[in-house]
Design an enzyme around this catalytic site. Structure first.
Site, mmCIF file in Angstrom:
data_model
loop_
_atom_site.group_PDB
_atom_site.id
_atom_site.type_symbol
_atom_site.label_atom_id
_atom_site.label_comp_id
_atom_site.label_asym_id
_atom_site.label_seq_id
_atom_site.Cartn_x
_atom_site.Cartn_y
_atom_site.Cartn_z
ATOM 1 N N LYS A 33 0.845 -1.201 0.000
ATOM 2 C CA LYS A 33 0.000 0.000 0.000
ATOM 3 C C LYS A 33 0.884 1.256 0.000
ATOM 4 C CE LYS A 33 -0.478 -0.434 4.987
ATOM 5 N NZ LYS A 33 -1.217 -1.149 6.039
ATOM 6 N N TYR A 263 14.841 30.010 8.385
ATOM 7 C CA TYR A 263 13.609 30.708 8.790
ATOM 8 C C TYR A 263 13.472 30.750 10.306
ATOM 9 C CZ TYR A 263 11.694 30.511 4.028
ATOM 10 O OH TYR A 263 11.472 30.677 2.691
HETATM 11 C C1 LIG Z 1 -0.420 -2.043 6.709
HETATM 12 C C2 LIG Z 1 -0.980 -3.361 7.086
HETATM 13 C C3 LIG Z 1 -0.147 -4.460 7.293
HETATM 14 C C4 LIG Z 1 1.364 -4.368 7.246
HETATM 15 O O1 LIG Z 1 1.875 -3.730 8.389
HETATM 16 P P1 LIG Z 1 3.470 -3.660 8.646
HETATM 17 O O2 LIG Z 1 3.599 -3.169 10.046
HETATM 18 O O3 LIG Z 1 4.009 -2.685 7.671
HETATM 19 O O4 LIG Z 1 3.995 -5.026 8.421
HETATM 20 C C5 LIG Z 1 -0.745 -5.675 7.547
HETATM 21 N N1 LIG Z 1 -2.093 -5.805 7.610
HETATM 22 C C6 LIG Z 1 -2.927 -4.769 7.427
HETATM 23 C C7 LIG Z 1 -4.387 -4.975 7.514
HETATM 24 C C8 LIG Z 1 -2.400 -3.518 7.181
HETATM 25 O O5 LIG Z 1 -3.226 -2.476 7.019
#
Ligand SMILES: *Cc1c(COP(=O)(O)O)cnc(C)c1O
Length: 371
Positions: A33, A263
């Site tokens: 993702k 800044y």
């Molecule tokens: C993002 C996600 C993962 C992976 O999590 P990590 O900590 O990056 O391994 C697994 N399951 C679901 C449902 C997620 O949303």
């Protein structure tokens, strides 16, 4: 951004072999993702070329983008979907995760009309309080609907841990609730021999080998970054950082003592100083609260941030590093051949966030694959 394809490949192989430890057969679902945690879709193409066939995305938009790049195999929509997305979900063969009976009935209308089998996963909320059917809420109505729609084929049952990296007792409570659900729903019995039961993310996978079940959903560990913020965890598991971030020094200048930098004039040179300006800032995804905290590697040595990070630029103090020249490459995240290293975990700690957020925030940085 450089993607070390050899490291990514080794991580894929290492995780796959860890899934087989102890005579188990635990499948790996690669969580990709947010553009593979900011690494970009080319990283997913590599994994697909190497034979990874299960991917997890957050939305149908992400899933469709992968299909359009020729990614086959299974793409699971971990984040759920809206009713109006069902048609394109079918068109692109994305695998929905269902959280409610309404989702289920909605999907069943489409499958009946299209006369096509759709595989889906059912998510159970055992204590995350996010997506999923409450573990205690599975009832006769679910059972009846599931029996009525044979074209909707249950491929997996999942839950999600909320603190596998920090709270073993709560994680075990969630696992027990998942077990209770499986038993009560009958989805754990011999009548459903082929469904994949899965509950672990990276932290669950690394810390609880006994909770691996049939599949694990691994995101951050795949990219060689620790879910806890402790890089040793990843090293001990035999995984390697995949991503590094570099910037070329655009400008070098000497400042007198007592001169303000950046800044808000938050920093003042305490002695005559040499600073280098890097063309990277918060627009490229470095959190602004790294200002005056983070360091980068210049000529193998640490150069500390001085002044507030700007939108597209930041200044580092190179007074102690001889020979710094415009055009030199600074390592913002990654390892110098001399051994010094700046890890995503270190940057996350300095920014008071988790490594996941640092990776994702770099999503707009132009990247290339190196071997
Ligand atoms: C993002 C996600 C993962 C992976 O999590 P990590 O900590 O990056 O391994 C697994 N399951 C679901 C449902 C997620 O949303």
């Amino acid at each position: 951004m450089e993607i070390d394809s050899a490291a990514l490949r080794e991580n894929c192989q290492r995780l796959t072999s860890m899934g087989k430890e102890g005579g188990r057969h635990c499948e790996i679902l690669a969580v990709v993702k947010a553009d593979a945690y900011g690494l970009g879709p080319a990283a997913v193409e590599l994994m697909y070329d190497w034979g990874i066939r299960r991917f997890g995305v957050a939305s149908s938009r992400e899933g469709i983008a992968l299909r359009e790049r020729g990614i086959g195999g299974e793409i699971v929509l971990l984040g759920g979907f809206f009713p109006e997305e069902v048609q394109s979900l079918l068109t692109h063969r994305l695998t929905p995760v269902i959280s409610t009976l309404d989702d289920f009935i909605n999907l069943s209308c489409y499958t009946a009309r299209a006369g096509r089998i759709i595989d889906y996963h059912l998510e159970i909320d055992t204590g995350m309080g996010r997506m999923g059917l409450l573990y205690s809420d599975f009832d006769e109505r679910w059972r009846q609907e599931m029996a009525k729609h044979p074209l909707l084929r249950l491929q997996g049952v999942m839950t999600h841990f909320s603190c596998a990296e920090s709270d073993p007792a709560y994680t075990r409570t969630q696992f027990l609730r998942f077990g209770q659900f499986l038993e009560r729903s009958g989805l754990d019995g011999p009548t459903v021999p082929n469904i994949l039961r899965h509950c672990s993310n990276s932290a669950g996978f690394l810390f609880f080998p006994e909770l691996r079940l049939d599949m694990v959903r691994v995101g951050i560990a795949l990219y060689g970054v620790s879910p806890t913020g402790d890089p040793d965890l990843i090293k001990k598991a035999g995984l390697k950082p995949v991503m590094s971030l570099k910037a070329r020094i655009r400008h070098v200048k000497d400042l007198p003592a007592g001169f303000c930098v950046g800044y808000g004039a938050t920093a003042t040179t305490s002695c005559p100083s040499r600073i280098a300006v890097l063309p990277v800032g918060y627009a490229q995804g470095l959190p602004r609260n790294l200002s005056n905290r983070m360091a980068v590697l210049v000529r193998g040595r640490r150069a500390r941030s001085i002044g507030v990070l700007s939108m597209d630029q930041m200044m580092v103090d190179v007074t102690e590093i001889p020979g710094v020249t415009p055009g030199d490459t600074a390592i913002v995240i990654g390892r110098d051949p001399g051994g010094e290293e700046i890890t995503v975990e270190e940057v996350a700690r300095q920014a008071q966030t988790i490594p996941h957020e640092i990776l994702c925030s770099l999503v707009r940085v132009k990247n290339r694959i190196v071997t």
